[in-house]
Design a protein around this motif. Structure first.
Motif, short mmCIF file in Angstrom:
data_model
loop_
_atom_site.label_atom_id
_atom_site.label_comp_id
_atom_site.label_asym_id
_atom_site.label_seq_id
_atom_site.Cartn_x
_atom_site.Cartn_y
_atom_site.Cartn_z
N MET A 1 0.84 -1.20 0.00
CA MET A 1 0.00 0.00 0.00
C MET A 1 0.88 1.25 0.00
N GLU A 2 0.73 2.07 -1.05
CA GLU A 2 1.57 3.25 -1.06
C GLU A 2 0.96 4.39 -0.25
N TYR A 3 -0.29 4.71 -0.57
CA TYR A 3 -0.93 5.81 0.16
C TYR A 3 -1.89 5.28 1.21
N ILE A 4 -1.90 5.92 2.35
CA ILE A 4 -2.89 5.53 3.36
C ILE A 4 -4.20 6.27 3.09
N LEU A 5 -4.06 7.48 2.56
CA LEU A 5 -5.24 8.30 2.31
C LEU A 5 -5.11 8.95 0.93
N GLU A 6 -6.18 8.82 0.13
CA GLU A 6 -6.18 9.43 -1.20
C GLU A 6 -7.48 10.18 -1.43
N VAL A 7 -7.34 11.38 -1.93
CA VAL A 7 -8.50 12.19 -2.28
C VAL A 7 -8.50 12.34 -3.79
N LYS A 8 -9.63 12.00 -4.44
CA LYS A 8 -9.65 12.07 -5.89
C LYS A 8 -10.78 12.97 -6.39
N ASN A 9 -10.39 14.01 -7.11
CA ASN A 9 -11.34 14.92 -7.79
C ASN A 9 -12.45 15.43 -6.87
N LEU A 10 -12.03 15.97 -5.77
CA LEU A 10 -12.98 16.45 -4.78
C LEU A 10 -13.51 17.84 -5.14
N THR A 11 -14.84 17.95 -5.16
CA THR A 11 -15.49 19.24 -5.39
C THR A 11 -16.54 19.45 -4.31
N LYS A 12 -16.54 20.66 -3.74
CA LYS A 12 -17.51 20.95 -2.67
C LYS A 12 -17.99 22.39 -2.84
N VAL A 27 -1.52 11.04 0.83
CA VAL A 27 -0.46 11.02 1.84
C VAL A 27 -0.09 9.58 2.17
N LYS A 28 1.21 9.37 2.39
CA LYS A 28 1.71 8.02 2.69
C LYS A 28 1.84 7.82 4.19
N PRO A 29 1.89 6.57 4.64
CA PRO A 29 2.14 6.35 6.07
C PRO A 29 3.48 6.95 6.46
N GLY A 30 3.56 7.56 7.60
CA GLY A 30 4.81 8.14 8.08
C GLY A 30 5.24 9.39 7.34
N GLU A 31 4.31 9.97 6.59
CA GLU A 31 4.65 11.17 5.83
C GLU A 31 3.91 12.38 6.39
N ILE A 32 4.57 13.53 6.33
CA ILE A 32 3.90 14.77 6.74
C ILE A 32 3.66 15.61 5.48
N TYR A 64 -10.26 7.68 -0.48
CA TYR A 64 -9.89 6.29 -0.22
C TYR A 64 -8.99 6.22 0.99
N TYR A 65 -9.29 5.27 1.88
CA TYR A 65 -8.46 5.03 3.06
C TYR A 65 -7.96 3.60 2.99
N LYS A 66 -6.66 3.42 2.97
CA LYS A 66 -6.05 2.10 2.78
C LYS A 66 -6.66 1.40 1.57
N GLY A 67 -6.86 2.15 0.50
CA GLY A 67 -7.34 1.59 -0.75
C GLY A 67 -8.84 1.38 -0.84
N LYS A 68 -9.55 1.62 0.28
CA LYS A 68 -11.00 1.39 0.25
C LYS A 68 -11.79 2.71 0.26
N LEU A 69 -12.84 2.74 -0.54
CA LEU A 69 -13.67 3.94 -0.62
C LEU A 69 -14.26 4.28 0.74
#
Ligand SMILES: Nc1ncnc2c1ncn2[C@@H]1O[C@H](COP(=O)(O)OP(=O)(O)OP(=O)(O)O)[C@@H](O)[C@H]1O
Ligand SMILES: [Mg+2]
Length: 501
Positions: A1-12, A27-32, A64-69
């Motif tokens: 798993m590269e990213y722990i958290l991924e945001v894709k095309n977010l519009t609000k 963002v990756k685990p252990g990354e700031i 996505y968190y740990k690859g899951k929506l």
């Protein structure tokens, strides 16, 4: 798993505002990851999506968190996944104790009973972990903003987060507290915890972050490795143009003495001196800065001058040789004293009221007490909205829907509109982006040019030394040093403030 958290095309979107426009970050685990952008850029909105404040279905795009929506319904869902957030606005309940606040909403229970022994042990541990020295049974109301913020951080730590999100966590912290917080964040990073860090202080971004994402007007501008960018580039990306100077040029001329404060003391409930026999003058054409560590007595001094002290005070205050009798804030406003306080939620803004009304709140007397839809009110507040670049759809917008920095600008505009004789600014640029800071410094200079007594309290040395024509240093309730502009370095003044000169 590269990213722990991924945001894709977010519009609000909000009525009249596209707060986020097709933003993607990860963002990756252990990354700031630092998140930078001007006031109103959309940073907090993005955080609110990640933390479950805006539930799934309330925005467009995916997380996505740990690859899951992720389909969070609320903050609890996000926390259960492992995403903990320290919000920009403090979320503490002021009439509960520190301990109760630490476990707000999820006290550990055994068969329906609160496990107080566990609560005790855990809160002592988390408070010790962040190096905070407070009585856990105290009401949060009695704590300083800095202490309250540390409690928020302790709260997140009790929840075993894997992604920690901090939205301007240091805006109210002192240098020492910031140092401690950074140690903690780095410790968490070493344990593999990912961190999304929002700050307007670029020094912090360069000290902490591995990567930085810049957003502007709700759009993703760029994500870079921190080692591949620099301060100036980051500022340009944020403001969309080059900004060469952080401080405007000053053309001030020191004239006659205007304000005299003589043998002034401020007491606490037990008669202890928070401010201990201080005397100082402010001339026309000066901007006098007050620097000191937390507990030095600066805020106590300023709020007493504004008549907002709770207990005793003694000493004399003279303006143009005439004694000012100020026993409450009404006296202060009548005498032309304006005070922009450090805690905008407690003294500054009525969050449920419109921007326009907030701006005119303190100058109703001046405006002949007409409240609603007064043309003069509208013109003047509009003028200040523009001067301060308040980003809001209109004056009718409710203050609570503004971004944090824009709320602070409304507080400033409100006091400037009162036409003060004495303007006391206590941490006026907290949470404000670089471009608008520059505008605020400009306004400060203009006030001083007009002969208004201007006092600036700030914990940011660069700001104090960049803006004040004279800096007064306080320590333990006393004035311990005084420096004209250009005569002392940051290091030197800092030593004075901590007693290591
Ligand atoms: N609840 C809301 N209702 C209406 N508009 C909102 C709401 N929350 C935010 N906005 C608007 O969305 C935009 C982005 O706000 P946001 O709080 O995300 O900015 P920010 O980048 O965090 O700024 P700051 O640095 O000042 O905290 C702003 O124009 C703001 O006024
Ligand atoms: Mg914000």
């Amino acid at each position: 798993m590269e990213y722990i958290l991924e945001v894709k095309n977010l519009t609000k979107e909000f009525p009249g505002v596209k707060a986020l426009d097709n933003v993607s970050i990860n963002v990756k685990p252990g990354e700031i990851l630092a998140l930078c952008g001007e006031n109103g850029a959309g940073k907090s909105t993005l955080i609110k999506v990640l933390s479950g404040i805006y539930p799934h279905g309330n925005y467009n795009g995916e997380v996505y968190y740990k690859g899951k929506l992720v389909k969070n319904n609320n903050v609890k869902d996000a926390e259960a996944l492992g995403i903990s957030t320290i919000f920009q606005e403090l979320e503490l309940i002021k009439d509960l104790s520190v301990r109760e606040n630490l476990f707000l909403g999820d006290l550990p229970t055994r068969l329906g009973f609160v496990k107080w022994d566990e609560v005790m042990a855990k809160s002592v541990e988390s408070v010790r972990e962040i190096g905070l020295d407070v009585d856990l049974e105290k009401n949060v109301r009695e704590l300083s903003v800095a202490q309250q913020q540390m409690i928020e951080i302790a709260k997140a730590l009790t929840k075993n987060a894997e992604v920690l999100i901090l939205d301007e966590p240091t805006s109210a912290l002192t240098t020492n507290e910031i140092g401690r917080l950074f140690e903690l964040i780095n410790q968490l990073k070493a344990q593999g915890i990912a961190c999304i860090y929002i700050s307007h202080k670029l020094d912090e971004v360069f000290e902490l972050a591995d990567r930085v994402t810049v957003i502007r007007d709700g759009k993703h501008i760029e994500t870079k490795d921190i080692k591949d960018t620099n301060r100036n580039e980051l500022i340009s990306m944020m403001v969309g143009r080059k900004l060469t100077n952080l401080f405007p040029e000053q053309h001030l001329e020191k004239k006659e003495v205007a304000l005299e404060v003589k043998n002034y003391s401020v007491l606490d409930a037990n008669g202890k001196k928070l401010v201990d026999d201080v005397s100082f003058n402010v001339h026309r054409g000066e901007v006098v800065g007050f620097f000191g560590v937390v507990g030095a007595g600066r805020t106590e001094l300023m709020s007493a001058l504004f008549g907002a002290h709770k207990w005793g005070k003694s000493g004399k205050v003279l303006l143009d040789g005439k004694e000012l009798k100020i026993n409450n804030t009404q006296d202060a406003i009548k005498n032309g004293v304006a005070y922009v306080s450090e805690d905008r939620k407690a003294h500054g803004l009525v969050l449920g009221m419109s921007v326009g009304h907030n701006i005119t709140l303190s100058s109703l007397r001046k405006m002949g007490k007409v409240l609603l839809n007064n043309t003069k009110e509208i013109t003047e507040s509009q003028e200040y909205m523009e001067k301060m670049a308040v980003k809001a759809p209109s004056l009718e917008t409710i203050a609570s829907s503004l971004s944090g920095g824009n709320q602070q600008k409304v507080v400033l505009a409100k006091w400037m509109l009162t036409n003060p004789k004495i303007l006391i600014l206590d941490e006026p640029t907290r949470g404000i982006d670089v471009a608008v800071k520059y505008e605020i410094y400009n306004i400060i200079n203009r006030f001083a040019e007009q002969g208004i007594v201007v006092i600036l309290v700030s914990s940011e040395l660069e700001e104090i030394l960049g803006v004040s024509t004279r800096t007064i240093v306080m320590r333990e309730g006393k004035i311990v040093g005084e420096f004209d502009k250009g005569t002392a370095t940051q290091e030197f003044v800092a030593k004075y403030a901590t007693g290591n000169e």
